[in-house]
Design a protein around this motif. Structure first.
Motif, PDB file in Angstrom:
ATOM      1  N   UNK A  82      -5.222   2.068   5.265  1.00 41.58           N
ATOM      2  CA  UNK A  82      -4.456   2.715   3.987  1.00 41.58           C
ATOM      3  C   UNK A  82      -3.873   4.030   4.364  1.00 41.58           C
ATOM      4  N   UNK A  83      -4.579   4.751   4.932  1.00 41.91           N
ATOM      5  CA  UNK A  83      -4.306   6.217   5.202  1.00 41.91           C
ATOM      6  C   UNK A  83      -2.877   6.183   6.028  1.00 41.91           C
ATOM      7  N   UNK A  84      -2.717   5.371   7.049  1.00 39.64           N
ATOM      8  CA  UNK A  84      -1.859   5.033   7.963  1.00 39.64           C
ATOM      9  C   UNK A  84      -0.349   4.661   7.054  1.00 39.64           C
ATOM     10  N   UNK A  85      -0.900   3.576   6.267  1.00 39.15           N
ATOM     11  CA  UNK A  85       0.234   3.190   5.388  1.00 39.15           C
ATOM     12  C   UNK A  85       0.974   4.258   4.725  1.00 39.15           C
ATOM     13  N   UNK A 109       0.888   7.588   5.063  1.00 36.20           N
ATOM     14  CA  UNK A 109       1.581   8.581   5.868  1.00 36.20           C
ATOM     15  C   UNK A 109       2.775   7.926   6.633  1.00 36.20           C
ATOM     16  N   UNK A 110       2.988   6.740   6.767  1.00 32.85           N
ATOM     17  CA  UNK A 110       4.017   6.233   7.756  1.00 32.85           C
ATOM     18  C   UNK A 110       5.631   6.484   6.995  1.00 32.85           C
ATOM     19  N   UNK A 111       6.435   6.557   7.865  1.00 32.57           N
ATOM     20  CA  UNK A 111       7.567   6.715   7.448  1.00 32.57           C
ATOM     21  C   UNK A 111       8.555   5.689   8.094  1.00 32.57           C
ATOM     22  N   UNK A 112       9.881   5.657   7.617  1.00 34.71           N
ATOM     23  CA  UNK A 112      11.012   4.757   8.159  1.00 34.71           C
ATOM     24  C   UNK A 112      10.535   3.474   7.876  1.00 34.71           C
ATOM     25  N   UNK A 113      10.709   2.464   9.006  1.00 37.26           N
ATOM     26  CA  UNK A 113      10.305   0.979   8.833  1.00 37.26           C
ATOM     27  C   UNK A 113       8.807   0.739   8.946  1.00 37.26           C
ATOM     28  N   UNK A 114       8.058   1.685   9.423  1.00 38.70           N
ATOM     29  CA  UNK A 114       6.750   1.308   9.739  1.00 38.70           C
ATOM     30  C   UNK A 114       6.008   0.861   8.600  1.00 38.70           C
ATOM     31  N   UNK A 151       6.504  -2.908   8.371  1.00 36.70           N
ATOM     32  CA  UNK A 151       5.852  -3.745   9.116  1.00 36.70           C
ATOM     33  C   UNK A 151       4.220  -3.672   8.881  1.00 36.70           C
ATOM     34  N   UNK A 152       3.817  -2.679   8.429  1.00 37.90           N
ATOM     35  CA  UNK A 152       2.254  -2.705   8.029  1.00 37.90           C
ATOM     36  C   UNK A 152       2.055  -3.427   6.766  1.00 37.90           C
ATOM     37  N   UNK A 153       2.954  -3.667   5.908  1.00 41.03           N
ATOM     38  CA  UNK A 153       2.676  -4.504   4.512  1.00 41.03           C
ATOM     39  C   UNK A 153       2.650  -5.995   5.015  1.00 41.03           C
ATOM     40  N   UNK A 154       3.477  -6.228   6.279  1.00 38.97           N
ATOM     41  CA  UNK A 154       3.570  -7.733   6.523  1.00 38.97           C
ATOM     42  C   UNK A 154       2.065  -8.074   7.116  1.00 38.97           C
TER      43      UNK A 154
END
Length: 84
Positions: free
Chosen positions: A26-29, A31-36, A39-42
């Motif tokens: 969840x922390x990575x999600x 902090x992620x930018x652009x299309x990441x 992808x993480x939501x998928x």
């Protein structure tokens, strides 16, 4: 002097590791930018679907809801804000 500590078992270790993984994910999600983030939501959607199926089939078989919720994967838990 020996202390009377509960012995660690594999279930406890797996549960704590899973919760740590979910926190880091969840922390990575966030902090992620652009299309990441997309992808993480998928990746999360599969766990959400599994949790819904578990709750529906468990309810059909008259299982205790609290017991079913404990068996749900924490990465697939729905955010409460989605339900409002």
């Amino acid at each position: 002097m020996l202390f009377n500590l509960n012995p660690m078992n594999t279930t406890t270790i797996v549960g704590k590791c899973t919760l740590k993984l979910v926190d880091e994910y969840k922390h990575m999600l966030t902090q992620a930018t652009e299309s990441l983030p997309t992808f993480l939501a998928f990746i999360i959607y599969g766990h959400m679907i599994d949790n819904v199926v578990l709750i529906v089939t468990g309810t059909l078989h008259e299982r205790d809801v609290q017991e079913l919720l404990e068996k749900c994967h924490p990465l697939g838990m729905f955010d409460r804000t989605w339900m409002t």
